[in-house]
Motif scaffolding. Structure first.
Motif, PDB file in Angstrom:
ATOM      1  N   GLN A 102       0.797  -1.223   0.000  1.00 28.30           N
ATOM      2  CA  GLN A 102       0.000   0.000   0.000  1.00 28.30           C
ATOM      3  C   GLN A 102       0.829   1.273   0.000  1.00 28.30           C
ATOM      4  O   GLN A 102       0.354   2.336  -0.396  1.00 28.30           O
ATOM      5  CB  GLN A 102      -0.963   0.021   1.180  1.00 28.30           C
ATOM      6  N   VAL A 103       2.105   1.196   0.422  1.00 28.18           N
ATOM      7  CA  VAL A 103       2.919   2.411   0.499  1.00 28.18           C
ATOM      8  C   VAL A 103       3.202   2.992  -0.882  1.00 28.18           C
ATOM      9  O   VAL A 103       3.642   4.148  -0.987  1.00 28.18           O
ATOM     10  CB  VAL A 103       4.258   2.169   1.235  1.00 28.18           C
ATOM     11  N   ILE A 104       2.952   2.225  -1.934  1.00 21.19           N
ATOM     12  CA  ILE A 104       3.109   2.751  -3.293  1.00 21.19           C
ATOM     13  C   ILE A 104       2.239   3.999  -3.471  1.00 21.19           C
ATOM     14  O   ILE A 104       2.634   4.970  -4.109  1.00 21.19           O
ATOM     15  CB  ILE A 104       2.710   1.682  -4.339  1.00 21.19           C
ATOM     16  N   VAL A 105       1.052   3.960  -2.894  1.00 17.76           N
ATOM     17  CA  VAL A 105       0.129   5.093  -2.978  1.00 17.76           C
ATOM     18  C   VAL A 105       0.187   5.945  -1.707  1.00 17.76           C
ATOM     19  O   VAL A 105       0.106   7.170  -1.766  1.00 17.76           O
ATOM     20  CB  VAL A 105      -1.321   4.603  -3.206  1.00 17.76           C
ATOM     21  N   GLY A 158      10.769   5.049   3.955  1.00 13.07           N
ATOM     22  CA  GLY A 158      11.165   4.115   5.007  1.00 13.07           C
ATOM     23  C   GLY A 158      10.319   4.273   6.254  1.00 13.07           C
ATOM     24  O   GLY A 158       9.901   3.292   6.874  1.00 13.07           O
ATOM     25  N   ALA A 159      10.040   5.529   6.630  1.00  9.18           N
ATOM     26  CA  ALA A 159       9.221   5.789   7.813  1.00  9.18           C
ATOM     27  C   ALA A 159       7.771   5.363   7.580  1.00  9.18           C
ATOM     28  O   ALA A 159       7.095   4.900   8.508  1.00  9.18           O
ATOM     29  CB  ALA A 159       9.271   7.269   8.175  1.00  9.18           C
ATOM     30  N   TYR A 201      15.646  17.082  10.171  1.00  3.71           N
ATOM     31  CA  TYR A 201      16.154  15.742  10.410  1.00  3.71           C
ATOM     32  C   TYR A 201      16.745  15.148   9.138  1.00  3.71           C
ATOM     33  O   TYR A 201      16.266  15.392   8.024  1.00  3.71           O
ATOM     34  CB  TYR A 201      15.035  14.823  10.918  1.00  3.71           C
ATOM     35  N   SER A 202      17.794  14.353   9.339  1.00  2.00           N
ATOM     36  CA  SER A 202      18.463  13.720   8.206  1.00  2.00           C
ATOM     37  C   SER A 202      17.927  12.313   7.927  1.00  2.00           C
ATOM     38  O   SER A 202      18.183  11.754   6.865  1.00  2.00           O
ATOM     39  CB  SER A 202      19.967  13.647   8.464  1.00  2.00           C
ATOM     40  N   GLY A 203      17.225  11.743   8.884  1.00  2.00           N
ATOM     41  CA  GLY A 203      16.698  10.391   8.699  1.00  2.00           C
ATOM     42  C   GLY A 203      15.932   9.912   9.913  1.00  2.00           C
ATOM     43  O   GLY A 203      15.704  10.675  10.872  1.00  2.00           O
ATOM     44  N   ILE A 204      15.542   8.647   9.873  1.00  4.24           N
ATOM     45  CA  ILE A 204      14.717   8.082  10.944  1.00  4.24           C
ATOM     46  C   ILE A 204      15.432   8.110  12.291  1.00  4.24           C
ATOM     47  O   ILE A 204      14.862   8.526  13.301  1.00  4.24           O
ATOM     48  CB  ILE A 204      14.312   6.632  10.586  1.00  4.24           C
ATOM     49  N   LEU A 205      16.678   7.685  12.314  1.00  6.23           N
ATOM     50  CA  LEU A 205      17.422   7.652  13.577  1.00  6.23           C
ATOM     51  C   LEU A 205      17.614   9.044  14.146  1.00  6.23           C
ATOM     52  O   LEU A 205      17.516   9.265  15.364  1.00  6.23           O
ATOM     53  CB  LEU A 205      18.770   6.952  13.381  1.00  6.23           C
TER      54      LEU A 205
END
Length: 298
Positions: free
Chosen positions: A143-146, A216-217, A290-294
């Motif tokens: 589902q993340v495609i949409v 990714g998130a 923020y640069s990323g999830i971490l």
């Protein structure tokens, strides 16, 4: 900035719950074909967006508040201030994006879950809990495609009002504290952008990857949500079946959807906070990037 400290601000993440509740209302009544199920899921998604979008807008604005100028203290405070400054329809900023894309999103999610459940079942036997979770994992991944571009555009439109209100407040405070500027400063006028304009700019500057910022998130939120939701709903719904060959009553399916959706939404809420902040392109005064999830989690 610790996400944990703000996770509670986004527990109103029940837009996902409500969409699933409406879908359940159709899904649990009779055995229907896949095309009919997809149509029902799309209709349910449209109804859900219409009903709970103001709550989703408040969720986004509360999640994006940081150490800068905090505009809202609660969901109700956010909605009241939004109506005062932007009018009633201000609560529906960005709704057009969801109304356009929620049907394919729900169609993919339902079709993928049915597909994986079918291929993971052995000779039509009951799926084990692990296999049900794997099917949900597959559905959430597809589902993340949409979902990702939909959320990307929606968040910019929803949070624009908060940032504009913050700038107006800061300008008013500066004007009051500066005697030289008294009576000479012009009021700030908010320039509203559309989803089409944002899409064109992202495609022009970053290509298709611009629409998939925070992918990714989004996976980190949607995959666990589906892993929890689908098996939990299926098993709760079975408890209301008097006979294995007879569908559970409507109210059982409805309540099962409430419990399963609420549980899944609360479980993944910290991931939703991270996703919202990573996908926000504009920042308020003194707010972190923020640069990323971490980096966002710290």
């Amino acid at each position: 900035m610790h996400v944990k400290a703000h996770a509670a601000k986004g527990v109103s993440n029940f837009h996902i719950v409500d969409l699933e509740i409406f879908k359940v209302c159709f899904h649990g009544l009779v055995k229907i074909s896949l095309p009919a199920k997809l149509i029902n899921g799309g209709i349910a998604g449209l109804i859900g967006v219409t009903c709970v979008f103001p709550i989703d807008l408040a969720k986004t604005r509360l999640q994006n508040q940081q150490n800068g100028q905090r505009m809202y203290t609660s969901m109700s405070d956010c909605l009241i201030k939004t109506i005062r400054s932007e009018g009633y329809f201000g609560m529906y900023r960005g709704a057009a994006v969801n109304l356009t894309l929620v049907t394919p999103e729900k169609a993919i999610k339902l079709a993928a879950n049915d597909f994986f459940r079918h291929h993971l079942s052995k000779d039509g036997k009951k799926l084990t809990l692990l296999r049900e979770m794997l099917a949900g994992c597959g559905a959430g991944t597809c589902q993340v495609i949409v979902t990702t571009p939909m959320e990307m555009l929606k968040i910019q439109l929803q949070d624009a009002g908060r940032i504009a209100a913050q700038k107006k407040l800061m300008a008013a405070q500066t004007q009051l504290s500066s005697s030289s500027a008294a009576g000479s400063a012009e009021p700030l006028v908010e320039t509203r952008t559309t989803a089409t304009q944002i899409t064109r700019e992202l495609l022009r500057t970053k290509g298709i990857t611009g629409l998939y910022k925070g992918l990714g998130a989004t996976l980190l939120r949607d995959v666990p949500f589906s892993i929890v939701y689908f098996p939990l709903f299926a098993n709760l719904n079975k408890l209301g079946q008097k006979d294995p060959n007879v569908k559970a009553p409507f109210y059982v399916s409805f309540l099962s959807g409430c419990v399963a959706g609420s549980t899944a939404a609360v479980a993944v809420n910290p991931c939703d906070v991270i996703k919202t902040r990573l996908q926000s392109l504009q920042r308020g005064v003194n707010e972190d990037t923020y640069s990323g999830i971490l980096d966002c989690t710290k």
